[in-house]
Design a protein around this motif. Structure first.
Motif, PDB file in Angstrom:
ATOM      1  N   MET A 190       0.836  -1.207   0.000  1.00 14.55           N
ATOM      2  CA  MET A 190       0.000   0.000   0.000  1.00 14.55           C
ATOM      3  C   MET A 190       0.865   1.249   0.000  1.00 14.55           C
ATOM      4  N   ARG A 191       0.389   2.272  -0.714  1.00  8.52           N
ATOM      5  CA  ARG A 191       1.010   3.603  -0.646  1.00  8.52           C
ATOM      6  C   ARG A 191      -0.017   4.581  -0.077  1.00  8.52           C
ATOM      7  N   ALA A 192       0.436   5.456   0.808  1.00  9.42           N
ATOM      8  CA  ALA A 192      -0.397   6.546   1.323  1.00  9.42           C
ATOM      9  C   ALA A 192       0.278   7.859   0.949  1.00  9.42           C
ATOM     10  N   GLU A 193      -0.444   8.694   0.197  1.00  9.33           N
ATOM     11  CA  GLU A 193       0.113   9.952  -0.287  1.00  9.33           C
ATOM     12  C   GLU A 193      -0.580  11.142   0.345  1.00  9.33           C
ATOM     13  N   CYS A 194       0.198  12.139   0.670  1.00  5.58           N
ATOM     14  CA  CYS A 194      -0.286  13.454   1.091  1.00  5.58           C
ATOM     15  C   CYS A 194      -0.015  14.396  -0.068  1.00  5.58           C
ATOM     16  N   ARG A 195      -1.079  14.970  -0.645  1.00  2.00           N
ATOM     17  CA  ARG A 195      -0.939  15.824  -1.814  1.00  2.00           C
ATOM     18  C   ARG A 195      -1.312  17.258  -1.441  1.00  2.00           C
ATOM     19  N   LEU A 196      -0.351  18.130  -1.471  1.00  3.59           N
ATOM     20  CA  LEU A 196      -0.584  19.549  -1.183  1.00  3.59           C
ATOM     21  C   LEU A 196      -0.695  20.270  -2.515  1.00  3.59           C
ATOM     22  N   MET A 197      -1.911  20.748  -2.843  1.00  2.93           N
ATOM     23  CA  MET A 197      -2.254  21.128  -4.206  1.00  2.93           C
ATOM     24  C   MET A 197      -2.153  22.620  -4.501  1.00  2.93           C
ATOM     25  N   LYS A 198      -1.870  23.439  -3.508  1.00  4.80           N
ATOM     26  CA  LYS A 198      -1.741  24.885  -3.689  1.00  4.80           C
ATOM     27  C   LYS A 198      -0.511  25.372  -2.933  1.00  4.80           C
ATOM     28  N   SER A 199       0.028  26.512  -3.355  1.00  6.52           N
ATOM     29  CA  SER A 199       1.239  27.028  -2.706  1.00  6.52           C
ATOM     30  C   SER A 199       0.998  27.314  -1.221  1.00  6.52           C
TER      31      SER A 199
END
Length: 345
Positions: A190-199
């Protein structure tokens, strides 16, 4: 190891070197139906002009696009090195980014290391105890604050337009992207990703970084802290007003008070009997939230009663753990707890 996945950078200060070279640059001149606007004209460093809604350069190390918003570069420093292993900060990242900067400078003049970071993804891979599909029920217990949650193919998504997280079967994802490539991943991968989509999200959740220069100043432990803090504070957070609760907090307060009035000597034991420990874990989401409820001033309990009830709860939970091991019992709550322990504990 917690490492870097995707990075996106933006700048308004750039100059393409030679837009007439079609071996380097692609153009997109399509217009939406009903559009009456003029197609933009781009000027390169040699004075050549090109009319296009956008121009782009796809390189094996990065993608560069120029449109009315400016110049955007997207890259994945980990994927450059390995199909699924992750790169953190340090010499390897510095060398990879230096190579990318050299290649960018061959096609476009810009200040790579000071471009605004508009997306920053952190990820972690773990080999779990059971097949990935077994964990989806536990993941559905999660409800991010002001976020949408939904099932994804071979995964589960929680997020909004500014920040997101996704848990998914990395082996399936690799097979989909690589076809029938001959590779072996760890079991139940499994992979768990944290995606920060704005500056602003990048700055808020990733140690205040604004650009590549800031990123290179961070240590691997800084990235670890950013990743864990995001998941603990945003995704796995538990509070009495949190959207992750499956109960109405105030209704439960009234039930508890009614039991206390009707059965003053055994109300807590009776409450536990009405709500089995498994049911409580599913409703409250975590043992800590149950403790927060028991300790709540709204219940009107004395300090000694709170202490006594917490001790009884802990004894019951310990007994449950022993019995679950003996029975090899697996629940959605226990699977979610395993995910939390493996990825962010």
């Amino acid at each position: 190891m917690i490492g870097i996945d995707k990075i996106a950078l933006h700048t308004q200060d750039f100059k393409p070197l030679d837009l007439t070279d079609r071996s380097v640059w692609g153009i997109a001149s399509n217009q939406k139906q009903g559009s009456t606007g003029d197609i933009p004209t781009w000027v390169d460093s040699k004075g050549h002009t090109t009319q296009a809604n956008s121009v782009y350069h796809n390189h094996e190390l990065f993608n560069l696009t120029i449109d009315y918003k400016g110049c955007v570069i997207s890259l994945n420093p980990s994927k450059i090195k390995h199909e699924y292993n992750l790169v953190s900060t340090g010499l390897e990242l510095k060398e990879t980014l230096s190579t990318i900067e050299t290649e960018i400078n061959k096609v476009c003049s810009l200040d790579f290391k000071n471009m605004s970071m508009t997306r920053f993804d952190l990820a972690r891979n773990e080999s779990l105890d059971f097949p990935i599909s077994m964990y989806f029920g536990g993941l559905r217990l999660l409800r991010g604050k002001r976020s949408e949650s939904r099932n994804e193919p071979e995964g589960f998504y929680i997020g909004n337009r500014t920040h997101q997280s996704i848990f998914y079967n990395k082996e399936t994802g690799l097979r989909y992207s690589l076809g029938n490539s001959n590779f072996i991943t760890p079991p139940n991968f499994m992979r768990a990703e944290c995606r920060l989509m704005k500056s602003l999200s990048v700055k808020r959740y990733a140690n205040g970084i604004r650009n590549i220069n800031d990123l290179l100043e961070l240590s691997p432990s800084d990235l670890d802290s950013a990743y864990r803090n995001y998941f603990n504070r945003v995704i796995f957070v538990r509070s009495k007003l949190g959207l992750q609760l499956k109960i109405d907090w105030n209704d439960e307060i009234e039930l508890f008070k009614a039991l206390k009035k009707d059965k003053p000597k055994g109300y807590f034991s009776y409450w536990l009997q009405l709500n089995s420990i498994n049911t409580l874990m599913e409703q409250f989401g975590s043992m800590q939230t149950i403790k927060d409820f028991i300790s709540s001033d709204e219940l009107g309990e004395s300090r000694s009663a709170v202490f006594r009830n917490l001790k009884k709860l802990e004894q019951l939970n310990a007994l449950k753990g022993q019995l679950d091991k003996q029975r090899n019992k697996v629940t959605d709550s226990s699977l979610l707890q395993e995910i939390k322990q493996r990825f962010v504990a």
